[in-house]
Write a protein that holds these residues in place. Structure first.
Motif, mmCIF file in Angstrom:
data_model
loop_
_atom_site.group_PDB
_atom_site.id
_atom_site.type_symbol
_atom_site.label_atom_id
_atom_site.label_comp_id
_atom_site.label_asym_id
_atom_site.label_seq_id
_atom_site.Cartn_x
_atom_site.Cartn_y
_atom_site.Cartn_z
ATOM 1 N N PHE A 192 0.830 -1.206 0.000
ATOM 2 C CA PHE A 192 0.000 0.000 0.000
ATOM 3 C C PHE A 192 0.865 1.258 0.000
ATOM 4 C CE2 PHE A 192 -1.999 3.326 2.655
ATOM 5 C CZ PHE A 192 -3.063 3.660 1.824
ATOM 6 N N VAL A 193 1.816 1.319 0.916
ATOM 7 C CA VAL A 193 2.671 2.508 1.021
ATOM 8 C C VAL A 193 3.528 2.656 -0.227
ATOM 9 C CG1 VAL A 193 4.454 3.658 2.358
ATOM 10 C CG2 VAL A 193 2.675 2.361 3.531
ATOM 11 N N GLU A 194 4.026 1.554 -0.753
ATOM 12 C CA GLU A 194 4.833 1.606 -1.966
ATOM 13 C C GLU A 194 4.007 2.104 -3.147
ATOM 14 O OE1 GLU A 194 8.142 -1.349 -3.660
ATOM 15 O OE2 GLU A 194 6.105 -2.055 -4.061
ATOM 16 N N GLY A 195 2.725 1.757 -3.160
ATOM 17 C CA GLY A 195 1.848 2.224 -4.228
ATOM 18 C C GLY A 195 1.668 3.729 -4.216
ATOM 19 N N ILE A 196 1.853 4.342 -3.053
ATOM 20 C CA ILE A 196 1.741 5.799 -2.928
ATOM 21 C C ILE A 196 3.085 6.471 -3.190
ATOM 22 C CG2 ILE A 196 1.166 7.700 -1.368
ATOM 23 C CD1 ILE A 196 -0.570 5.621 0.185
ATOM 24 N N ALA A 197 4.137 5.971 -2.540
ATOM 25 C CA ALA A 197 5.454 6.613 -2.608
ATOM 26 C C ALA A 197 6.243 6.223 -3.847
ATOM 27 C CB ALA A 197 6.254 6.263 -1.355
ATOM 28 N N GLY A 198 5.901 5.077 -4.458
ATOM 29 C CA GLY A 198 6.652 4.599 -5.602
ATOM 30 C C GLY A 198 7.687 3.573 -5.196
ATOM 31 N N ASP A 199 8.193 2.837 -6.189
ATOM 32 C CA ASP A 199 9.130 1.747 -5.890
ATOM 33 C C ASP A 199 10.579 2.091 -6.216
ATOM 34 O OD1 ASP A 199 8.983 1.794 -8.628
ATOM 35 O OD2 ASP A 199 8.201 -0.247 -8.858
ATOM 36 N N ALA A 200 10.891 3.385 -6.337
ATOM 37 C CA ALA A 200 12.271 3.797 -6.579
ATOM 38 C C ALA A 200 13.136 3.436 -5.376
ATOM 39 C CB ALA A 200 12.341 5.301 -6.843
ATOM 40 N N GLU A 201 14.389 3.166 -5.634
ATOM 41 C CA GLU A 201 15.316 2.790 -4.567
ATOM 42 C C GLU A 201 15.372 3.851 -3.475
ATOM 43 O OE1 GLU A 201 17.676 0.209 -2.579
ATOM 44 O OE2 GLU A 201 16.749 -0.178 -4.548
ATOM 45 N N SER A 202 15.265 5.121 -3.891
ATOM 46 C CA SER A 202 15.346 6.235 -2.935
ATOM 47 C C SER A 202 14.163 6.277 -1.980
ATOM 48 C CB SER A 202 15.429 7.558 -3.690
ATOM 49 O OG SER A 202 14.272 7.750 -4.501
ATOM 50 N N GLN A 203 13.082 5.566 -2.318
ATOM 51 C CA GLN A 203 11.882 5.583 -1.482
ATOM 52 C C GLN A 203 11.771 4.376 -0.555
ATOM 53 O OE1 GLN A 203 9.598 7.999 -1.199
ATOM 54 N NE2 GLN A 203 10.692 9.282 -2.664
ATOM 55 N N LYS A 204 12.661 3.407 -0.704
ATOM 56 C CA LYS A 204 12.494 2.148 0.031
ATOM 57 C C LYS A 204 12.533 2.344 1.551
ATOM 58 C CE LYS A 204 13.903 -1.147 -3.507
ATOM 59 N NZ LYS A 204 12.497 -1.592 -3.677
ATOM 60 N N GLU A 205 13.432 3.186 2.015
ATOM 61 C CA GLU A 205 13.515 3.412 3.458
ATOM 62 C C GLU A 205 12.241 4.059 3.980
ATOM 63 O OE1 GLU A 205 16.313 5.731 6.775
ATOM 64 O OE2 GLU A 205 16.962 5.594 4.683
ATOM 65 N N ARG A 206 11.733 5.045 3.240
ATOM 66 C CA ARG A 206 10.493 5.706 3.640
ATOM 67 C C ARG A 206 9.325 4.715 3.638
ATOM 68 N NH1 ARG A 206 7.038 9.845 -0.109
ATOM 69 N NH2 ARG A 206 5.260 10.084 1.298
ATOM 70 N N VAL A 207 9.236 3.893 2.595
ATOM 71 C CA VAL A 207 8.151 2.914 2.508
ATOM 72 C C VAL A 207 8.210 1.953 3.685
ATOM 73 C CG1 VAL A 207 7.229 0.982 1.162
ATOM 74 C CG2 VAL A 207 7.928 3.089 -0.001
ATOM 75 N N GLN A 208 9.414 1.478 4.008
ATOM 76 C CA GLN A 208 9.571 0.550 5.118
ATOM 77 C C GLN A 208 9.182 1.197 6.440
ATOM 78 O OE1 GLN A 208 10.578 -2.818 4.745
ATOM 79 N NE2 GLN A 208 9.720 -2.821 6.812
ATOM 80 N N ASP A 209 9.595 2.451 6.615
ATOM 81 C CA ASP A 209 9.315 3.159 7.869
ATOM 82 C C ASP A 209 7.819 3.355 8.073
ATOM 83 O OD1 ASP A 209 10.036 4.803 10.226
ATOM 84 O OD2 ASP A 209 9.224 6.439 9.016
ATOM 85 N N ILE A 210 7.132 3.846 7.047
ATOM 86 C CA ILE A 210 5.688 4.105 7.184
ATOM 87 C C ILE A 210 4.916 2.799 7.310
ATOM 88 C CG2 ILE A 210 3.659 5.136 6.088
ATOM 89 C CD1 ILE A 210 5.511 7.189 4.824
#
Length: 314
Positions: free
Chosen positions: A34-52
Motif C-alpha cells: 500500500f505505502v509503496e503504491g503511494i510513494a513509488g518503488d524507486a530505490e530512494s523511497q524504500k527506506e520511507r516505505v519501510q518506515d511508514i
C-alpha cells in the motif's frame, strides 16, 4: 432521474488480501504494498516505505479506513432512501481495492450513466483533491462503450453539518475539561509549494474558525501532521509535535487535537496523533485529548444527503 448513482471517492487503506503486485511467496505484506503504491518503488523511497509500513504493522497490519468509508456510504444510502431518493451509493479508492477504475467500470456495467461524485476530502489541494478528480476522469475514460458522466457536490468545508459534527466530537472528547482546554485543529501536511498554489490551508483554517466559533472558543490553533521525514523540500508548518513543545513553554497543560482534515480514522490519525503526538505530550507533561473524526456522524451524513437532494433541484 438527474443522477442514477452516487460515488464516494476516497483515499483507501490496506486491508487483508494480496495486491497481486508480487508473487505470493515474495509479497512483503499489504501494508508495504500500500505505502509503496503511494510513494513509488524507486530505490530512494524504500527506506520511507519501510518506515511508514511499520506504522500500519504496529496497529495490526491494516487500516480501518476502508470499512469506515463503507459505513459512510451505507449511512448515506439509507438516509437517501428515507428521503424517497433511492440512489445506490458506491465507494471507490485511489490507492487500494476496490479501486476507482474498477468501481466505475462496475457502475457502467450496471447501466449507470449519470454519477454524482463526493470527494471525501474537505480541503482542496492539487496533491489530494485534484488527484481524485483526475483518477476518476481516467476511470471513466477507460470504460468501453458508453461512458458515464460525473458531477460533484459543492465545497462544504464550512457547512453547518460538517462543523456541527466536529464540534460535538470535541465536546464529547473533552467533557467538563473543554473550558480549560486549548483546541488545536490538525490536517495532513503538504509540501509548502503545494500549499502556496492551492486554497488548502485557507480552507482548513476556515473550518477550524467555524468550529471554534460554534464552541465559543476564543483561543485555538492550527497544526499539521504526517509530514514526510527528511524531505528535501519544505513542508507546511507547524508540525503537531513542535506545536506541543511550544505550548509547553507557554504553560499550556491540556490540549485537544481535532483532526478536521480527516473524515475517518486513517492510520495517520491512529499513529501520528494517538501514538506519536500523545507520546510527545506525555513527555512534556501535557494532558493530550484526541477528538474523533466525523465518520458517519448523523449531522455529517445529513449534510451530504442535503447536498445530493439539492443537486436534483438545480
Amino acid at each position: 432521474m438527474k443522477y442514477d448513482s452516487v460515488l464516494l471517492v476516497a483515499f483507501g487503506g490496506p486491508t487483508p488480501g494480496c495486491c497481486k503486485k508480487y508473487d505470493a511467496d515474495k509479497c512483503p505484506g499489504e501494508a508495504y504494498c500500500f505505502v509503496e503504491g503511494i510513494a513509488g518503488d524507486a530505490e530512494s523511497q524504500k527506506e520511507r516505505v519501510q518506515d511508514i509500513s511499520t506504522h500500519y504493522i504496529k496497529l495490526g497490519g491494516y487500516s480501518p479506513f476502508n470499512d469506515l468509508t463503507f459505513k459512510q456510504g451505507i449511512a448515506l444510502q439509507n438516509e437517501l432512501q428515507n428521503r424517497n431518493l433511492p440512489l445506490p451509493v458506491y465507494v471507490g479508492f485511489r490507492h487500494w481495492a476496490p479501486y476507482l477504475k474498477d468501481i466505475i467500470a462496475e457502475m457502467a456495467g450496471k447501466g449507470h450513466r449519470s454519477i454524482l461524485g463526493i470527494v471525501m476530502a474537505p480541503h482542496r489541494a492539487k496533491v489530494s483533491y485534484e488527484w481524485y478528480l483526475n483518477t476518476v476522469k481516467k476511470g471513466i475514460e477507460a470504460v468501453k462503450g458508453e461512458q458515464p458522466t460525473i458531477d460533484y457536490i459543492d465545497p462544504w468545508y464550512t457547512h453547518e453539518g460538517y462543523v456541527n459534527a466536529i464540534a460535538e466530537n470535541i465536546k464529547i472528547a473533552c467533557g467538563d475539561k473543554l473550558e480549560h482546554t486549548e483546541v488545536v485543529f490538525t490536517a495532513h501536511a503538504i509540501p509548502q509549494v503545494a500549499a502556496d498554489t492551492s486554497p488548502y490551508s485557507q480552507q482548513f483554517e476556515a473550518t477550524g474558525e467555524a468550529v471554534a466559533q460554534m464552541l465559543d472558543k476564543k483561543k485555538f490553533s492550527f497544526a499539521y501532521q504526517s509530514e514526510v521525514e527528511n524531505s528535501p523540500i519544505p513542508w507546511i508548518q507547524p508540525d503537531i509535535n513542535d506545536w506541543l513543545k511550544a505550548k509547553k513553554e507557554e504553560g499550556v497543560n491540556t490540549v485537544v487535537a481535532s483532526p478536521i482534515g480527516f473524515l475517518c480514522d486513517h492510520v495517520e490519525v491512529l499513529y501520528d496523533l494517538d501514538i506519536e503526538a500523545k507520546e510527545t505530550a506525555e513527555n512534556l507533561g501535557i494532558d493530550f485529548i484526541r477528538a474523533g473524526t466525523v465518520g458517519d456522524h448523523p449531522k455529517f451524513i445529513g449534510m451530504l444527503t442535503d447536498f445530493v437532494c439539492e443537486k436534483f433541484q438545480q
